[in-house]
Design a protein around this motif. Structure first.
Motif, PDB file in Angstrom:
ATOM      1  N   TYR A   1       0.848  -1.440   0.058  1.00 45.28           N
ATOM      2  CA  TYR A   1      -0.009   0.010   0.090  1.00 45.28           C
ATOM      3  C   TYR A   1       0.771   1.370   0.195  1.00 45.28           C
ATOM      4  O   TYR A   1       1.948   1.323   0.612  1.00 45.28           O
ATOM      5  N   PRO A   2       0.267   2.338  -0.752  1.00 38.75           N
ATOM      6  CA  PRO A   2       1.325   3.585  -0.500  1.00 38.75           C
ATOM      7  C   PRO A   2       0.994   4.094   0.829  1.00 38.75           C
ATOM      8  O   PRO A   2      -0.075   4.077   1.374  1.00 38.75           O
ATOM      9  N   GLU A   3       2.056   4.841   1.172  1.00 40.44           N
ATOM     10  CA  GLU A   3       2.167   5.730   2.470  1.00 40.44           C
ATOM     11  C   GLU A   3       1.197   6.648   2.281  1.00 40.44           C
ATOM     12  O   GLU A   3       0.410   7.245   3.193  1.00 40.44           O
ATOM     13  N   LYS A   4       1.644   7.499   1.602  1.00 38.17           N
ATOM     14  CA  LYS A   4       0.396   8.889   1.039  1.00 38.17           C
ATOM     15  C   LYS A   4       0.556   8.802  -0.499  1.00 38.17           C
ATOM     16  O   LYS A   4       1.618   8.353  -0.880  1.00 38.17           O
ATOM     17  N   VAL A   5      -0.467   9.217  -0.967  1.00 38.88           N
ATOM     18  CA  VAL A   5      -0.647   9.044  -2.426  1.00 38.88           C
ATOM     19  C   VAL A   5      -0.455  10.315  -3.241  1.00 38.88           C
ATOM     20  O   VAL A   5      -0.703  11.364  -2.849  1.00 38.88           O
ATOM     21  N   LYS A   6       0.167  10.095  -4.300  1.00 35.72           N
ATOM     22  CA  LYS A   6       0.221  11.247  -5.374  1.00 35.72           C
ATOM     23  C   LYS A   6      -0.349  10.805  -6.464  1.00 35.72           C
ATOM     24  O   LYS A   6      -0.149   9.627  -7.232  1.00 35.72           O
ATOM     25  N   SER A   7      -1.229  11.549  -7.103  1.00 33.74           N
ATOM     26  CA  SER A   7      -1.833  11.417  -8.194  1.00 33.74           C
ATOM     27  C   SER A   7      -1.383  11.354  -9.661  1.00 33.74           C
ATOM     28  O   SER A   7      -0.903  12.313  -9.787  1.00 33.74           O
ATOM     29  N   LEU A   8      -1.507  10.416 -10.394  1.00 39.40           N
ATOM     30  CA  LEU A   8      -0.900  10.638 -11.923  1.00 39.40           C
ATOM     31  C   LEU A   8      -1.932  11.316 -12.635  1.00 39.40           C
ATOM     32  O   LEU A   8      -3.023  10.946 -12.957  1.00 39.40           O
ATOM     33  N   ASN A   9      -1.756  12.521 -13.325  1.00 44.43           N
ATOM     34  CA  ASN A   9      -2.447  13.104 -14.008  1.00 44.43           C
ATOM     35  C   ASN A   9      -1.832  13.282 -15.628  1.00 44.43           C
ATOM     36  O   ASN A   9      -1.039  13.936 -15.742  1.00 44.43           O
ATOM     37  N   LEU A  10      -2.412  12.582 -16.631  1.00 42.58           N
ATOM     38  CA  LEU A  10      -1.848  12.538 -17.921  1.00 42.58           C
ATOM     39  C   LEU A  10      -1.684  13.845 -18.739  1.00 42.58           C
ATOM     40  O   LEU A  10      -0.917  13.990 -19.589  1.00 42.58           O
ATOM     41  N   ASP A  11      -2.628  14.999 -18.080  1.00 46.60           N
ATOM     42  CA  ASP A  11      -2.501  16.281 -18.748  1.00 46.60           C
ATOM     43  C   ASP A  11      -1.071  16.771 -18.581  1.00 46.60           C
ATOM     44  O   ASP A  11      -0.532  17.659 -19.298  1.00 46.60           O
ATOM     45  N   LYS A  12      -0.823  16.720 -17.286  1.00 51.28           N
ATOM     46  CA  LYS A  12       0.268  17.402 -16.505  1.00 51.28           C
ATOM     47  C   LYS A  12       1.518  16.401 -16.731  1.00 51.28           C
ATOM     48  O   LYS A  12       2.790  16.947 -16.980  1.00 51.28           O
ATOM     49  N   THR A  13       1.396  15.279 -16.576  1.00 50.81           N
ATOM     50  CA  THR A  13       2.674  14.307 -16.761  1.00 50.81           C
ATOM     51  C   THR A  13       2.313  13.270 -17.959  1.00 50.81           C
ATOM     52  O   THR A  13       1.687  12.145 -17.659  1.00 50.81           O
ATOM     53  N   PRO A  14       2.462  13.629 -19.046  1.00 50.47           N
ATOM     54  CA  PRO A  14       1.982  12.567 -20.250  1.00 50.47           C
ATOM     55  C   PRO A  14       2.864  11.199 -20.194  1.00 50.47           C
ATOM     56  O   PRO A  14       2.511  10.458 -21.063  1.00 50.47           O
ATOM     57  N   SER A  15       3.929  11.252 -19.668  1.00 48.76           N
ATOM     58  CA  SER A  15       4.730   9.870 -19.846  1.00 48.76           C
ATOM     59  C   SER A  15       5.303   9.723 -18.332  1.00 48.76           C
ATOM     60  O   SER A  15       5.615  10.514 -17.704  1.00 48.76           O
ATOM     61  N   PHE A  16       4.974   8.223 -18.014  1.00 49.12           N
ATOM     62  CA  PHE A  16       5.183   7.867 -16.607  1.00 49.12           C
ATOM     63  C   PHE A  16       5.749   6.493 -16.607  1.00 49.12           C
ATOM     64  O   PHE A  16       5.180   5.706 -17.239  1.00 49.12           O
ATOM     65  N   THR A  17       6.819   6.220 -15.804  1.00 50.72           N
ATOM     66  CA  THR A  17       7.203   4.588 -15.638  1.00 50.72           C
ATOM     67  C   THR A  17       7.206   4.300 -14.186  1.00 50.72           C
ATOM     68  O   THR A  17       7.856   5.289 -13.402  1.00 50.72           O
ATOM     69  N   GLY A  18       6.645   3.354 -13.639  1.00 46.47           N
ATOM     70  CA  GLY A  18       6.967   2.944 -12.211  1.00 46.47           C
ATOM     71  C   GLY A  18       6.663   1.608 -12.173  1.00 46.47           C
ATOM     72  O   GLY A  18       6.098   0.897 -13.043  1.00 46.47           O
ATOM     73  N   LYS A  19       6.934   1.089 -10.836  1.00 45.42           N
ATOM     74  CA  LYS A  19       6.640  -0.401 -10.739  1.00 45.42           C
ATOM     75  C   LYS A  19       5.328  -0.588 -10.026  1.00 45.42           C
ATOM     76  O   LYS A  19       4.901  -0.036  -8.927  1.00 45.42           O
ATOM     77  N   LEU A  20       4.559  -1.517 -10.782  1.00 51.10           N
ATOM     78  CA  LEU A  20       3.297  -1.776 -10.060  1.00 51.10           C
ATOM     79  C   LEU A  20       3.290  -2.580  -8.919  1.00 51.10           C
ATOM     80  O   LEU A  20       3.746  -3.734  -8.941  1.00 51.10           O
ATOM     81  N   LYS A  21       2.670  -2.258  -7.886  1.00 53.74           N
ATOM     82  CA  LYS A  21       2.482  -2.681  -6.534  1.00 53.74           C
ATOM     83  C   LYS A  21       1.135  -3.164  -5.948  1.00 53.74           C
ATOM     84  O   LYS A  21       0.942  -3.976  -5.050  1.00 53.74           O
TER      85      LYS A  21
END
Length: 264
Positions: free
Chosen positions: A214-234
């Motif tokens: 689980y995340p400790e605190k969440v930060k939301s991915l918004n594709l309008d502001k961040t059109p490219s993202f890479t991360g490890k799915l948990k």
């Protein structure tokens, strides 16, 4: 592995844990199978879920024009008490509205961050609860149309919340509650038109999600502001993908976004 297509809400299959699928035009991905893998999401263009045009998405996966014109985005979707098909009154398209509104609906209690009351078509149980990230839920009434469900929800909202705190839901800071006890506590407040449809004997449904961390605190991915993202799915909960760096991505909130999805 590379996938490309327009995002729609993930399809789900009841299980322990729940199985999640991203479905594209010519392919699909069982998201559970890519837990603990690196995933890249690249926004390419918009594709309205109704007209298919590359126009900015306004709400619910639709461009602004479609949102204000098509029957599946009428106000009664979000506010069931505004349903009028049972009176033979049209909002945008009576035939469509009759098909959706004049079928069995459930008013329920779900606990995803706190207890809330909600409405769904009977055919959407337990999908609706899964989409909200509820870990437990119980049905209160089963009524023959959407209007009756709507007025019941409105009456019960005076006594219990109707919103999910999505941050609490995703960090799993949730309380277990006795939903049967709550159901009986709320019974006196059900409108008399719906009282005959009260479900006397039923038990809570419990739901388990595929989550490694689980995340400790969440930060939301918004594709309008961040059109490219890479991360490890948990993890996957509700309609959210949860990544190792506490980023969460609301797939349903990004419907109508055409993306390239890479699994590394």
């Amino acid at each position: 592995m590379q996938y490309q297509g327009v995002l729609r809400k993930m399809q789900t299959e009841i299980g322990s844990p729940i199985q999640y699928y991203l479905v594209f035009e010519s392919d699909f991905l069982n998201v559970n199978q890519v837990l603990d893998k690196e995933i890249s999401i690249d926004f390419i263009k918009f594709q309205c879920l109704n007209c298919g045009n590359d126009r900015p998405i306004y709400r619910q996966g639709f461009c602004k024009t479609c949102f204000y014109e098509i029957p599946s985005a009428g106000d009664w979707i979000m506010r069931p008490e505004l349903s009028t098909a049972h009176l033979d009154k049209e909002d945008r398209d009576l035939e469509y509205e009759k098909k959706v509104q004049l079928q069995p609906h459930i008013v329920y209690l779900a606990n995803s961050s706190n207890i809330k009351v909600g409405v769904t078509r009977k055919t959407q149980v337990p999908t609706r609860w899964i989409d909200q990230g509820a870990h437990e839920a119980i049905e209160i009434v089963e009524v023959p149309n959407r209007y009756l469900a709507g007025i019941t929800e409105v009456a019960l909202k005076d006594h219990i919340g109707d919103k999910t705190n999505w941050r609490k839901m995703l960090t799993n800071t949730v309380d277990n509650e006795d939903l049967s006890e709550w159901k009986n506590k709320l019974r006196p407040f059900i409108p008399k038109e719906a009282m005959a449809y009260f479900i006397e004997h039923n038990t809570e449904t419990h739901l388990a999600y595929p989550i490694l961390q689980y995340p400790e605190k969440v930060k939301s991915l918004n594709l309008d502001k961040t059109p490219s993202f890479t991360g490890k799915l948990k993890g996957i909960k509700g309609q959210y993908l949860i990544f190792e760096d506490n980023t969460v991505f609301n797939v349903r909130g990004s419907e109508g976004y055409y993306v390239s999805l890479g699994i590394h």
